[in-house]
Design a protein around this motif. Structure first.
Motif, mmCIF file in Angstrom:
data_model
loop_
_atom_site.group_PDB
_atom_site.id
_atom_site.type_symbol
_atom_site.label_atom_id
_atom_site.label_comp_id
_atom_site.label_asym_id
_atom_site.label_seq_id
_atom_site.Cartn_x
_atom_site.Cartn_y
_atom_site.Cartn_z
ATOM 1 N N SER A 59 0.750 -1.157 -0.021
ATOM 2 C CA SER A 59 -0.041 -0.009 -0.055
ATOM 3 C C SER A 59 0.701 1.099 0.125
ATOM 4 N N ASN A 61 -0.420 4.071 0.884
ATOM 5 C CA ASN A 61 -1.126 5.014 2.029
ATOM 6 C C ASN A 61 -0.144 5.150 3.409
ATOM 7 N N THR A 65 -0.279 2.483 6.586
ATOM 8 C CA THR A 65 0.781 1.478 6.659
ATOM 9 C C THR A 65 1.523 1.878 7.813
ATOM 10 N N LYS A 103 -1.748 -3.889 -0.972
ATOM 11 C CA LYS A 103 -3.121 -3.287 -1.413
ATOM 12 C C LYS A 103 -3.729 -4.530 -1.985
ATOM 13 N N ASP A 104 -5.072 -4.612 -1.486
ATOM 14 C CA ASP A 104 -5.637 -5.764 -1.690
ATOM 15 C C ASP A 104 -7.147 -5.588 -1.471
ATOM 16 N N SER A 105 -8.398 -5.813 -2.109
ATOM 17 C CA SER A 105 -9.509 -5.409 -1.744
ATOM 18 C C SER A 105 -10.011 -6.613 -0.653
ATOM 19 N N TYR A 120 -4.209 -7.032 4.826
ATOM 20 C CA TYR A 120 -4.599 -6.679 3.328
ATOM 21 C C TYR A 120 -5.539 -5.232 3.663
ATOM 22 N N THR A 121 -5.437 -4.397 2.699
ATOM 23 C CA THR A 121 -6.160 -3.135 2.859
ATOM 24 C C THR A 121 -7.722 -3.254 2.938
#
Length: 272
Positions: A59, A61, A65, A103-105, A120-121
């Motif tokens: 990520s 962000n 993070t 970064k992963d939904s 995971y984000t």
């Protein structure tokens, strides 16, 4: 059928082998079987962890993070201190803690042996805040501290390879050993490095994670609300983290039962 002296001796040696391979899980005191040398588990896990980072995007962000790293460091420090104070420091002596936000939904998180933690984000909207994140990270770190992966791999090796040592298994039955490791740690899985744990492991990680987050100064009462949010977030499309970490009334009831003990650790952390 007459049993030979050799068979009796072999049975005795095998029983002694299993006895010496037994370990005790911190906090819960449960006896477990660990046939695989921890050094080998760490080596295999580090390889898998490095491969995962190469194929997944961290990520960008900075605030989120930083929060993941902050929570992870607080819980890791509390865990290290607890184990050291209770004569169990060797359990994490080769850990090199690392915390990353990917970064992963997908709503997921995991911790590999050696203290390699990935969040995971996709789970952050459910954790909502730092305390909620501590619930998740405490739970996943508990799996690693309890050596649940080693235990699961040991059980598979005992069933499939008759308790053969890891070095011999790799040398003589490399394909079978590889499959066992894949079963234990989900190498090649699409959404993380850990396959579903057994219900007993999950409940144990719930309890240990509750204590660990409390030791780090996070309010363990937030765990009940988090798991309710996870359950509500499932709907018809159950998120990956929920599917591998079954939530039900029994689980939440067990967490509530463990809260008084966890609150004692929380109060101690606030007083210090």
């Amino acid at each position: 059928m007459k049993v030979s002296r050799f068979q009796v001796r072999l049975s005795w040696i095998f029983s002694l082998f299993l006895f010496t391979a037994c370990a005790t899980v911190p906090l819960t005191g449960r006896q477990q079987l660990n046939l695989v040398p921890e050094s080998e588990m760490l080596s295999m896990s580090l390889t898998q962890y490095d491969d995962f980072l190469k194929s997944n995007q961290l990520s960008n962000n900075q605030q989120e993070t930083a929060m993941v790293k902050r929570v992870g460091k607080r819980i890791a420090a509390a865990v290290d201190q607890y184990l050291k104070d209770n004569g169990l420091g060797d359990r994490v002596k080769d850990f090199n803690w690392e915390f990353n936000l990917v970064k992963d939904s997908v709503a997921n998180a995991w911790c590999m042996p050696g203290g390699k933690v990935v969040v995971y984000t996709g789970i952050l909207p459910i954790t909502k805040n730092e305390n909620g994140l501590a619930v998740v990270m405490g739970h996943e770190i508990a799996h690693a501290i309890a050596r649940h992966g080693n235990e699961r791999m040991s059980q598979e090796m005992l069933v499939q390879l008759g308790g053969m040592g890891l070095a011999a298994a790799i040398d003589q039955k490399p394909e079978e050993t590889k499959k066992i490791y894949m079963t234990a740690y989900g190498v090649g899985a699409q959404v993380g490095a850990i396959l579903p744990y057994s219900r007993s492991h999950e409940l144990e990680a719930d309890k240990m994670g509750l204590m660990f987050m409390a030791m780090a100064g996070y309010d363990p009462r937030g765990a009940v609300d988090f798991w309710k949010r996870m359950e509500a977030n499932g709907g018809s499309g159950m998120p990956e983290f929920l599917s591998t970490h079954p939530v039900d009334s029994h689980r939440i009831a067990q967490i509530k039962q463990d809260l008084p003990e966890a609150l004692k650790y929380y109060q101690q952390a606030k007083d210090n």
